[in-house]
Enzyme design. Structure first.
Site, PDB file in Angstrom:
ATOM      1  N   ASN A  63      -0.354   3.814   1.396  1.00 38.15           N
ATOM      2  CA  ASN A  63      -0.967   4.673   2.256  1.00 38.15           C
ATOM      3  C   ASN A  63      -0.773   4.225   3.624  1.00 38.15           C
ATOM      4  O   ASN A  63      -1.055   3.088   3.862  1.00 38.15           O
ATOM      5  CB  ASN A  63      -2.797   4.471   2.115  1.00 38.15           C
TER       6      ASN A  63
ATOM      7  N   PHE B 106     -11.000  10.747   4.257  1.00 39.11           N
ATOM      8  CA  PHE B 106     -12.192  11.437   4.756  1.00 39.11           C
ATOM      9  C   PHE B 106     -12.406  11.259   6.177  1.00 39.11           C
ATOM     10  O   PHE B 106     -13.664  11.521   6.477  1.00 39.11           O
ATOM     11  CB  PHE B 106     -13.284  10.744   3.826  1.00 39.11           C
ATOM     12  N   ASP B 107     -11.655  10.642   6.685  1.00 40.01           N
ATOM     13  CA  ASP B 107     -11.902  10.499   8.460  1.00 40.01           C
ATOM     14  C   ASP B 107     -12.541  11.884   9.061  1.00 40.01           C
ATOM     15  O   ASP B 107     -13.294  11.586   9.974  1.00 40.01           O
ATOM     16  CB  ASP B 107     -10.580  10.141   9.114  1.00 40.01           C
TER      17      ASP B 107
ATOM     18  N   THR C  19       0.800  -1.217   0.006  1.00 42.75           N
ATOM     19  CA  THR C  19      -0.022  -0.025   0.149  1.00 42.75           C
ATOM     20  C   THR C  19       0.811   1.386   0.130  1.00 42.75           C
ATOM     21  O   THR C  19       1.807   1.277   0.764  1.00 42.75           O
ATOM     22  CB  THR C  19      -0.906   0.074   1.108  1.00 42.75           C
TER      23      THR C  19
ATOM     24  N   LYS D 266     -10.676   3.927  16.254  1.00 41.00           N
ATOM     25  CA  LYS D 266     -11.195   3.886  14.840  1.00 41.00           C
ATOM     26  C   LYS D 266     -11.040   2.309  14.445  1.00 41.00           C
ATOM     27  O   LYS D 266     -12.124   1.952  14.143  1.00 41.00           O
ATOM     28  CB  LYS D 266     -10.359   4.539  13.878  1.00 41.00           C
TER      29      LYS D 266
ATOM     30  N   PHE E   4      -6.838   9.693   8.137  1.00 35.97           N
ATOM     31  CA  PHE E   4      -6.486  10.451   6.915  1.00 35.97           C
ATOM     32  C   PHE E   4      -7.643  10.359   6.177  1.00 35.97           C
ATOM     33  O   PHE E   4      -8.638  10.000   6.534  1.00 35.97           O
ATOM     34  CB  PHE E   4      -5.392   9.289   6.423  1.00 35.97           C
TER      35      PHE E   4
ATOM     36  N   ASP F  46      -8.732  -2.278  -0.896  1.00 36.08           N
ATOM     37  CA  ASP F  46      -9.122  -0.897  -1.536  1.00 36.08           C
ATOM     38  C   ASP F  46     -10.636  -0.584  -0.925  1.00 36.08           C
ATOM     39  O   ASP F  46     -11.273  -1.535  -0.268  1.00 36.08           O
ATOM     40  CB  ASP F  46      -9.467  -1.299  -2.862  1.00 36.08           C
ATOM     41  N   SER F  47     -10.594   0.647  -0.668  1.00 37.02           N
ATOM     42  CA  SER F  47     -11.642   1.166   0.244  1.00 37.02           C
ATOM     43  C   SER F  47     -12.274   2.370  -0.276  1.00 37.02           C
ATOM     44  O   SER F  47     -11.654   3.051  -1.292  1.00 37.02           O
ATOM     45  CB  SER F  47     -11.010   1.673   1.570  1.00 37.02           C
TER      46      SER F  47
HETATM   47  P1  ITT Z   1      -3.571   2.269  -1.896  1.00 38.03           P
HETATM   48  O1  ITT Z   1      -1.789   2.209  -2.095  1.00 38.03           O
HETATM   49  O2  ITT Z   1      -3.454   1.165  -0.738  1.00 38.03           O
HETATM   50  O3  ITT Z   1      -4.251   1.751  -3.052  1.00 38.03           O
HETATM   51  P2  ITT Z   1      -5.012   4.504  -1.543  1.00 38.03           P
HETATM   52  O4  ITT Z   1      -4.812   5.626  -0.633  1.00 38.03           O
HETATM   53  O5  ITT Z   1      -5.015   4.895  -3.095  1.00 38.03           O
HETATM   54  O6  ITT Z   1      -3.963   3.372  -1.050  1.00 38.03           O
HETATM   55  P3  ITT Z   1      -7.634   3.348  -2.099  1.00 38.03           P
HETATM   56  O7  ITT Z   1      -7.389   3.252  -3.709  1.00 38.03           O
HETATM   57  O8  ITT Z   1      -8.382   2.341  -1.275  1.00 38.03           O
HETATM   58  O9  ITT Z   1      -6.283   3.706  -1.178  1.00 38.03           O
HETATM   59  O10 ITT Z   1      -8.059   4.926  -1.754  1.00 38.03           O
HETATM   60  C1  ITT Z   1      -9.290   5.192  -1.151  1.00 38.03           C
HETATM   61  C2  ITT Z   1      -9.081   6.786  -0.794  1.00 38.03           C
HETATM   62  O11 ITT Z   1     -10.405   6.899   0.204  1.00 38.03           O
HETATM   63  C3  ITT Z   1      -8.150   6.905  -0.160  1.00 38.03           C
HETATM   64  O12 ITT Z   1      -6.989   7.900  -0.754  1.00 38.03           O
HETATM   65  C4  ITT Z   1      -8.733   7.809   1.085  1.00 38.03           C
HETATM   66  O13 ITT Z   1      -8.770   9.219   0.887  1.00 38.03           O
HETATM   67  C5  ITT Z   1      -9.996   7.304   1.517  1.00 38.03           C
HETATM   68  N1  ITT Z   1      -9.883   6.270   2.171  1.00 38.03           N
HETATM   69  C6  ITT Z   1      -9.932   4.990   2.377  1.00 38.03           C
HETATM   70  N2  ITT Z   1      -9.906   4.581   3.612  1.00 38.03           N
HETATM   71  C7  ITT Z   1     -10.256   5.642   4.348  1.00 38.03           C
HETATM   72  C8  ITT Z   1     -10.452   5.608   5.650  1.00 38.03           C
HETATM   73  O14 ITT Z   1     -10.395   4.750   6.417  1.00 38.03           O
HETATM   74  N3  ITT Z   1     -10.700   6.768   6.138  1.00 38.03           N
HETATM   75  C9  ITT Z   1     -10.752   7.818   5.539  1.00 38.03           C
HETATM   76  N4  ITT Z   1     -10.579   7.943   4.115  1.00 38.03           N
HETATM   77  C10 ITT Z   1     -10.455   6.711   3.659  1.00 38.03           C
END
Ligand code: ITT
Length: 184
Positions: free
Chosen positions: A8, A141-142, A6, A162, A139, A64-65
């Site tokens: 992130n 949209f938290d 990831t 969380k 991070f 993926d979230s």
């Molecule tokens: P990866 O490298 O793991 O893909 P990413 O940040 O690009 O990291 P995603 O593609 O899953 O992750 O993007 C989802 C976005 O949604 C991410 O950039 C955040 O801004 C938001 N997001 C995901 N999970 C979240 C959480 O637990 N709380 C707040 N925002 C979240």
């Protein structure tokens, strides 16, 4: 050892914290993988895995979230990463200005490759979009998400708190159940 692929850091901290509490250590691999534009998070992780299978040795995990806002027809959902970069929390609040229906949910899908096989796990949490940004933790949209039954946003909670309420914490519970079951 499971490698969590990831870019992130926040996601990694949450899953690390959760699994460590159960005696499982994970390691972060900070690299991006191709994310297709698709209508479901499952399709996105499955496509990502086709790329990572040849490039990451051993067992690995990806996440993926997305944030799904009911009044916006589920947007940003699978496009959350793009929407966060372009609109941020302020942009979502603007789209919802004057909208009384604030319900939304967060969803996480994990894909684990273990012993050469793919397994997916989901976690979801219903909640509402706050009227403004609150809190400095977390991070993405938290600062604008209030999980159901809570008066604090995710950004006003510690990582452990969380995890107790969140989509990712719930997906990690499913993952843990699987790991415990599949132990020799
Ligand atoms: P990866 O490298 O793991 O893909 P990413 O940040 O690009 O990291 P995603 O593609 O899953 O992750 O993007 C989802 C976005 O949604 C991410 O950039 C955040 O801004 C938001 N997001 C995901 N999970 C979240 C959480 O637990 N709380 C707040 N925002 C979240």
């Amino acid at each position: 050892m499971i490698r969590f692929v990831t870019t992130n850091e926040g996601k990694f901290q949450e899953v690390f914290d959760k699994l460590l509490g159960h005696g499982i250590r994970i390691e972060r691999v900070d690299r991006a993988y191709p994310e297709i534009q698709a209508d479901s998070l499952e399709k996105i992780v499955r496509f990502g895995a086709t790329e990572l299978d040849d490039q990451v040795p051993g067992d690995y995990l990806i996440d993926d979230s997305g944030l799904f806002v009911d009044a916006l027809g589920g947007f940003p959902g699978p496009y959350s990463s793009y929407a966060f970069k372009r609109l941020g929390c302020a942009g979502i609040l603007k789209l919802l200005a004057g909208v009384p229906r604030r319900s939304a949910s967060f969803l996480t899908v994990f894909l684990l490759r273990k012993g050469g096989e793919h397994h997916t796990f989901r976690g979801e949490v219903p909640g509402t979009i706050a009227d403004g940004e609150r809190g400095k933790g977390g991070f993405g949209f938290d600062p604008i998400f209030l999980p159901e039954g809570e008066t604090r946003t995710f950004a006003e909670m510690s990582v452990t708190e969380k995890n107790r309420h969140s989509h990712r914490g719930r997906a990690a519970d499913e993952l843990l159940r699987f790991l415990v079951r599949s132990q020799p």
